[in-house]
Design a protein around this motif. Structure first.
Motif, PDB file in Angstrom:
ATOM      1  N   GLY A 394       0.909  -1.092  -0.086  1.00  0.00           N
ATOM      2  CA  GLY A 394       0.074  -0.005   0.031  1.00  0.00           C
ATOM      3  C   GLY A 394       0.812   1.205   0.156  1.00  0.00           C
ATOM      4  N   ILE A 395       0.410   2.275   0.100  1.00  0.00           N
ATOM      5  CA  ILE A 395       1.114   3.412   0.352  1.00  0.00           C
ATOM      6  C   ILE A 395       2.306   3.214   1.354  1.00  0.00           C
ATOM      7  CG2 ILE A 395       1.160   6.020   0.996  1.00  0.00           C
ATOM      8  CD1 ILE A 395      -1.639   6.256   0.202  1.00  0.00           C
ATOM      9  N   PRO A 396       3.384   3.703   1.128  1.00  0.00           N
ATOM     10  CA  PRO A 396       4.655   3.183   2.326  1.00  0.00           C
ATOM     11  C   PRO A 396       4.511   4.266   3.273  1.00  0.00           C
ATOM     12  CG  PRO A 396       5.450   4.373   0.091  1.00  0.00           C
ATOM     13  CD  PRO A 396       4.120   3.888  -0.121  1.00  0.00           C
ATOM     14  N   ALA A 397       5.014   3.725   4.635  1.00  0.00           N
ATOM     15  CA  ALA A 397       4.830   4.817   5.911  1.00  0.00           C
ATOM     16  C   ALA A 397       5.769   5.957   5.501  1.00  0.00           C
ATOM     17  CB  ALA A 397       5.454   4.065   6.881  1.00  0.00           C
ATOM     18  N   ASN A 398       6.900   5.763   4.788  1.00  0.00           N
ATOM     19  CA  ASN A 398       7.860   6.881   4.431  1.00  0.00           C
ATOM     20  C   ASN A 398       7.490   7.395   3.086  1.00  0.00           C
ATOM     21  OD1 ASN A 398       9.823   8.644   4.062  1.00  0.00           O
ATOM     22  ND2 ASN A 398      11.382   7.277   3.709  1.00  0.00           N
ATOM     23  N   ASP A 399       6.719   8.333   2.865  1.00  0.00           N
ATOM     24  CA  ASP A 399       5.936   8.692   1.590  1.00  0.00           C
ATOM     25  C   ASP A 399       6.840   9.507   0.850  1.00  0.00           C
ATOM     26  OD1 ASP A 399       4.140   9.199  -0.518  1.00  0.00           O
ATOM     27  OD2 ASP A 399       2.482   9.353   0.417  1.00  0.00           O
ATOM     28  N   GLN A 400       7.842   9.049   0.198  1.00  0.00           N
ATOM     29  CA  GLN A 400       8.703   9.780  -0.522  1.00  0.00           C
ATOM     30  C   GLN A 400       8.016  10.733  -1.397  1.00  0.00           C
ATOM     31  OE1 GLN A 400      12.027   6.917  -1.190  1.00  0.00           O
ATOM     32  NE2 GLN A 400      13.092   8.656  -1.230  1.00  0.00           N
ATOM     33  N   MET A 401       7.005  10.128  -2.231  1.00  0.00           N
ATOM     34  CA  MET A 401       6.480  10.815  -3.091  1.00  0.00           C
ATOM     35  C   MET A 401       5.584  11.788  -2.682  1.00  0.00           C
ATOM     36  SD  MET A 401       5.966   7.034  -3.380  1.00  0.00           S
ATOM     37  CE  MET A 401       4.257   6.813  -3.076  1.00  0.00           C
ATOM     38  N   LEU A 402       5.065  11.932  -1.689  1.00  0.00           N
ATOM     39  CA  LEU A 402       4.385  12.934  -1.046  1.00  0.00           C
ATOM     40  C   LEU A 402       5.591  14.122  -0.680  1.00  0.00           C
ATOM     41  CD1 LEU A 402       1.798  14.598  -0.145  1.00  0.00           C
ATOM     42  CD2 LEU A 402       1.808  13.295   1.931  1.00  0.00           C
ATOM     43  N   LYS A 403       6.296  13.743  -0.153  1.00  0.00           N
ATOM     44  CA  LYS A 403       7.469  14.733   0.335  1.00  0.00           C
ATOM     45  C   LYS A 403       7.848  15.303  -0.974  1.00  0.00           C
ATOM     46  CE  LYS A 403       9.061  12.166   4.523  1.00  0.00           C
ATOM     47  NZ  LYS A 403      10.209  11.253   4.985  1.00  0.00           N
ATOM     48  N   ALA A 404       8.381  14.717  -1.986  1.00  0.00           N
ATOM     49  CA  ALA A 404       8.788  15.238  -3.144  1.00  0.00           C
ATOM     50  C   ALA A 404       7.884  16.198  -3.794  1.00  0.00           C
ATOM     51  CB  ALA A 404       9.052  14.381  -3.932  1.00  0.00           C
ATOM     52  N   ALA A 405       6.486  15.890  -3.814  1.00  0.00           N
ATOM     53  CA  ALA A 405       5.579  16.589  -4.307  1.00  0.00           C
ATOM     54  C   ALA A 405       5.292  17.907  -3.606  1.00  0.00           C
ATOM     55  CB  ALA A 405       4.183  15.660  -4.533  1.00  0.00           C
ATOM     56  N   LEU A 406       5.008  17.892  -2.314  1.00  0.00           N
ATOM     57  CA  LEU A 406       5.251  19.004  -1.651  1.00  0.00           C
ATOM     58  C   LEU A 406       6.275  20.058  -1.605  1.00  0.00           C
ATOM     59  CD1 LEU A 406       3.769  17.520   1.747  1.00  0.00           C
ATOM     60  CD2 LEU A 406       2.412  18.842  -0.097  1.00  0.00           C
ATOM     61  N   ALA A 407       7.631  19.339  -2.052  1.00  0.00           N
ATOM     62  CA  ALA A 407       8.634  20.376  -2.325  1.00  0.00           C
ATOM     63  C   ALA A 407       8.391  20.864  -3.711  1.00  0.00           C
ATOM     64  CB  ALA A 407       9.886  19.452  -2.246  1.00  0.00           C
ATOM     65  N   ARG A 408       7.841  20.321  -4.334  1.00  0.00           N
ATOM     66  CA  ARG A 408       7.589  21.074  -5.785  1.00  0.00           C
ATOM     67  C   ARG A 408       6.565  22.221  -5.432  1.00  0.00           C
ATOM     68  NH1 ARG A 408       7.482  23.945  -9.794  1.00  0.00           N
ATOM     69  NH2 ARG A 408       6.550  23.274 -11.566  1.00  0.00           N
ATOM     70  N   LEU A 409       5.529  21.907  -4.730  1.00  0.00           N
ATOM     71  CA  LEU A 409       4.493  23.046  -4.290  1.00  0.00           C
ATOM     72  C   LEU A 409       5.056  24.344  -3.824  1.00  0.00           C
ATOM     73  CD1 LEU A 409       1.200  21.136  -3.318  1.00  0.00           C
ATOM     74  CD2 LEU A 409       1.700  22.404  -5.415  1.00  0.00           C
ATOM     75  N   ARG A 410       6.152  24.108  -2.767  1.00  0.00           N
ATOM     76  CA  ARG A 410       6.651  25.149  -2.116  1.00  0.00           C
ATOM     77  C   ARG A 410       7.358  25.954  -3.558  1.00  0.00           C
ATOM     78  NH1 ARG A 410       8.647  20.922   1.088  1.00  0.00           N
ATOM     79  NH2 ARG A 410       7.375  20.737   2.931  1.00  0.00           N
ATOM     80  N   GLN A 411       8.125  25.242  -4.186  1.00  0.00           N
ATOM     81  CA  GLN A 411       8.803  26.072  -5.353  1.00  0.00           C
ATOM     82  C   GLN A 411       7.824  26.680  -6.395  1.00  0.00           C
ATOM     83  OE1 GLN A 411       9.103  25.774  -8.675  1.00  0.00           O
ATOM     84  NE2 GLN A 411      10.636  27.049  -8.926  1.00  0.00           N
ATOM     85  N   LEU A 412       6.608  25.833  -6.514  1.00  0.00           N
ATOM     86  CA  LEU A 412       5.830  26.637  -7.345  1.00  0.00           C
ATOM     87  C   LEU A 412       4.849  27.595  -6.791  1.00  0.00           C
ATOM     88  CD1 LEU A 412       3.903  26.259 -10.111  1.00  0.00           C
ATOM     89  CD2 LEU A 412       2.469  24.953  -8.579  1.00  0.00           C
ATOM     90  N   SER A 413       4.658  27.694  -5.327  1.00  0.00           N
ATOM     91  CA  SER A 413       4.134  28.990  -4.776  1.00  0.00           C
ATOM     92  C   SER A 413       4.967  30.220  -4.730  1.00  0.00           C
ATOM     93  CB  SER A 413       4.067  28.551  -3.336  1.00  0.00           C
ATOM     94  OG  SER A 413       3.366  29.699  -2.512  1.00  0.00           O
TER      95      SER A 413
END
Length: 802
Positions: A394-413
């Protein structure tokens, strides 16, 4: 009798001469909204009465779209801004005209006669005409209902231009929207619900996807009447090296020896409390407000990324001059007083963008308006899921995908806010250690020493060095006695000496682009070396691709959704590397500033890039392994195909050849750009890579390469046919110079001789392939390159710019 008849004839004249009712009598019993322009609401007649007490006084008029259509492709998004207009009310008798002066042509002169001469020479626009219905003490009352209920955002034209149907404004289904109709001392905010009825039954797919019923489209349009800022703002003259967005106008009071066209930058008003201090608080900080409908953890990411800009203002000598906050529930996001970051939902992923309401007289930004598409974070999550194959259970406990996607959102903002504080894109920043958030960042993912993907530095976490330079140049409040022109020039010259560059949209986006360091969605100092790194990551991802790329319980057919961005993971780095072929270094140099004007690229640099590009069309690289193809069945009922997936020629079943054809077409479409080919012929004379040599490399690596077996053989032959398409089409393309067409014609004749020789011993599919080549050579005009139109969207969908 005659007197009676005469009296009857004169009655209309007597009536016309009668005094108008007072505003107090006309509005008796109506709800009054006090503010900049007072107005009254008559709920019995559904009319809004506007009280005009300021004549021949200019103000800002802005229309916007608080209730959108939800279609990326059509582009009528929630929060969309219309034109910024300076207007004024002018009264003649019972007629009041809303007039827009022409600020594109001016005379910056103290002479009223000079100013009047220019004003009378160029047309103005009358936006609307009103009839006075009541009058008191120099104030008049007009019915503004029809003015507000018109198609002020040109929605009908937009839908028609996109071939989505003929929709006409229907006033019987339109009305005032009172919850967002408000008045304030310096601005009047008026909102309407408008409905557009389908006039002929024809409807496009984009409209069908986002409307509950295609018979009508109901949106909301907002009208802002805003007091213009005072005259204490000092415009800053545009410098093409600065990365600021300019406005321009013609100043007919300019001395004959000076340019008549003037340029100002757009920027917020910002002043230090103490201009003589190295660090000072601002008189009035710049505050942005984040849409309070933004969910967590996205909300925190956007707040954090937006606040990065305070780092740039601190570098410019300000203390706490920039902040981002959550919009209070009591505030209206369309209120002109609030700089907004809107979280915008659409039917499919699309562009985010930053716009501004600007005083066209001076360039002063009145309101920043950011629109962030909510589905882009999901696309980023999908890309990272495709790279990592994370779904063991299932979704891994250490969600690298979400961390990377949120890092992208910071840059996008940070990126989109950057536009709303006045900045253009800077596509040459990635070569200088991510010097600007105004670049388009590709995820920085490399393989570590253990051969695993390293996500530790996927996106930057701060403002860039160029951004600090740009904000210092645009917003610095210099002490009294400073030679501003000299100080501003020094800022940019010093930045250039530090290796910081600025190259904007036109240069980076052009299909025939030539700057070797200005690209969208790329990384690294060298586009060639980064392409090699990106291909390693792609190979790793494809090697591990399988059922773990989707969650348990999902249809296996959904593997294709994750496969597409992985397979085309290299698409932008390919484009970046192509710009080295026939490329040239240059800058936006000014006379005497010491910057590089132009600089020839070496032949070795160009040839290395070409070889790296050709390696990407090797049949083994283009092949989707049989084991992956076997895992992707036809999509089940209820799951439709879309442009996000591979194009197919095999019906419902997975097509292993079509993705390879598209991937081969992509670099050819850039290499054979007519501007690039014509440039190469000329640059060869100066020691650059010539067109003849490029053609020789391409043909040697395709037609003359050793023959492959199995699916690789079919891909090899297919790639050769794609290359042939570009060779044929370019040889007869009149956009190409005669020299280019001559070189291509000779190359085609030489290739034809080689093909005819090979045909004597060829067998099987290879023999048929060669016969097709010979047949196609007979009619070059029939060759139609796709210009990579078949590739699924990589950048956000839609017609707007990020």
């Amino acid at each position: 009798m005659r007197k009676s008849i005469l009296l009857l004839l004169l009655l209309p004249f007597f009536a016309a001469a009668q005094k108008l009712p007072t505003i107090e009598d006309k509005t008796n019993g109506l709800k009054k909204y006090e503010g900049y322009f007072p107005f009254y609401w008559d709920e019995n007649s559904n009319k809004l009465w506007l009280e005009i007490d300021k004549f021949d006084t200019e103000f800002l008029y802005v229309v916007s779209l608080p209730g959108g259509l939800g279609s990326n492709d059509i582009g009528l998004d929630r929060g969309l801004l219309g034109e910024d207009r300076v207007v004024k009310f002018s009264k003649t008798g019972r007629k009041v005209l809303l007039i827009q002066p022409n600020y594109s042509y001016r005379a910056l002169s103290n002479s009223a006669a000079e100013r009047r001469a220019v004003e009378q020479a160029f047309a103005q626009t009358t936006v609307w005409g009103f009839t006075v219905e009541a009058e008191s003490n120099g104030k008049v009352l007009v019915d503004a209902t029809d003015f507000l209920l018109r198609d002020a955002m040109k929605v009908s034209n937009t839908i028609r231009r996109m071939r989505q149907g003929n929709y006409v404004l229907d006033k019987t289904r339109s009305a005032m929207y009172l919850p967002r109709t408000k008045n304030f001392p310096l601005n009047s905010e008026l909102e309407v619900t408008v409905t557009y009825a389908n006039s002929d039954g024809e409807v496009g797919n984009y409209v069908q996807a986002v409307t509950p019923s295609t018979e009508a489209i109901t949106l909301r349009i907002h009208h802002s009447l805003v007091q213009l800022p005072d005259n204490n703002y000092k415009p800053r003259v545009f410098d093409p090296r600065s990365s600021y967005i300019p406005i321009s106008f013609y100043d007919y009071a300019s001395p004959v020896s000076d340019p008549i066209e003037k340029y100002y930058i757009i920027r917020h008003r910002l002043n230090k409390k103490d201009p003589s201090a190295a660090k000072s608080e601002a008189v009035k900080p710049i505050i942005y407000y984040l849409d309070n409908g933004t969910p967590e953890p996205i909300r925190s990411a956007l707040l954090e990324g937006g606040k990065w800009w305070n780092q740039a203002f601190e570098a410019a000598g300000y203390t706490n001059a920039f902040d981002v906050r959550i919009l209070p529930d009591s505030a209206d996001p369309m209120d002109i007083r609030y700089n907004m970051i809107n979280w915008v939902h659409r039917s499919t992923r699309g562009w985010s963008y930053g716009a501004s309401v600007v005083d066209p007289r001076t360039g002063e930004i009145i309101k920043g308006q950011v629109s962030l598409g909510s589905l882009r974070v999901r696309q980023d999550y999908l890309i990272f899921s495709g790279l990592l194959s994370p779904y063991e259970t299932g979704i891994p406990a250490n969600d690298q995908m979400l961390k990377a996607a949120l890092a992208r959102l910071r840059q996008l903002s940070a990126h989109e806010i950057g536009h709303t504080i006045g900045l253009m894109h800077n596509y040459a920043a990635s070569v200088s250690n991510r010097a600007s958030v105004m670049d388009y960042p590709h995820p920085t993912i490399h393989l570590n020493a253990q051969g695993e993907m390293d996500f530790s530095n996927v996106y930057d976490d701060k403002i860039g060095d160029w951004d600090k330079v740009a904000v210092t140049w645009g917003y610095q409040d210099f002490p009294a006695g400073t030679n501003e022109a000299t100080a501003l020039n020094t800022i940019l010259v010093d930045a250039n000496k530090r290796g910081l560059q600025f190259i904007a949209d036109r240069d980076a986006r052009a299909p025939g682009g030539l700057h070797p360091q200005a690209h969208l969605w790329d990384n690294g100092v060298s586009a060639t070396e980064e392409l090699k790194e990106v291909m390693k990551v792609r190979a790793k991802a494809l090697n591990e691709f399988g059922e773990k790329n989707i969650r348990p319980g999902m249809p296996m057919a959904m593997l294709e959704d994750a496969l597409v961005p992985v397979y085309f993971y290299h698409r932008y780095q390919i484009e970046a590397a192509v710009k080295l072929v026939g490329g040239m270094y240059y800058s936006y140099a000014l006379r005497g500033d010491g910057q590089i004007i132009t600089k020839q690229m070496s032949k070795a640099e160009q040839l290395a890039a070409l070889v790296a590009i050709v390696d990407c069309i090797d049949p083994k690289v283009l092949q989707i392994p049989d084991r992956i193809a076997a895992l992707i069945p036809p999509r089940p009922s209820g799951y439709n195909s879309s442009r996000e997936l591979f194009r197919k020629r095999t019906g419902l079943s997975f097509d292993q050849l079509s993705p390879a054809e598209t991937a081969a077409d992509l670099p050819f479409s850039f290499l054979f750009n007519s501007e690039r080919l014509s440039r190469m012929v000329q640059l060869e004379l100066k020691g650059g890579l010539g067109l003849e040599e490029m053609l020789r490399v391409l043909i040697d690596k395709t037609f003359k390469a050793p023959r492959r077996n199995g699916i690789e053989a079919l891909i090899q032959q297919q790639t050769e046919q794609v290359l042939l398409t570009y060779l044929l089409a370019s040889s007869v393309d009149e956009n190409n110079s005669y020299a280019v067409r001559g070189i291509l014609t000779k190359a085609m004749n030489d290739l034809k001789k080689y093909i005819e020789l090979q045909s004597k011993t060829a067998t099987g599919t290879y023999a048929g392939h060669l016969q097709l080549v010979v047949e196609r050579m007979k009619n070059p005009s029939a060759a139609k390159p796709t210009i990579h139109k078949e590739i699924p969207p990589g950048a956000p969908i839609g017609c707007e710019e990020d």
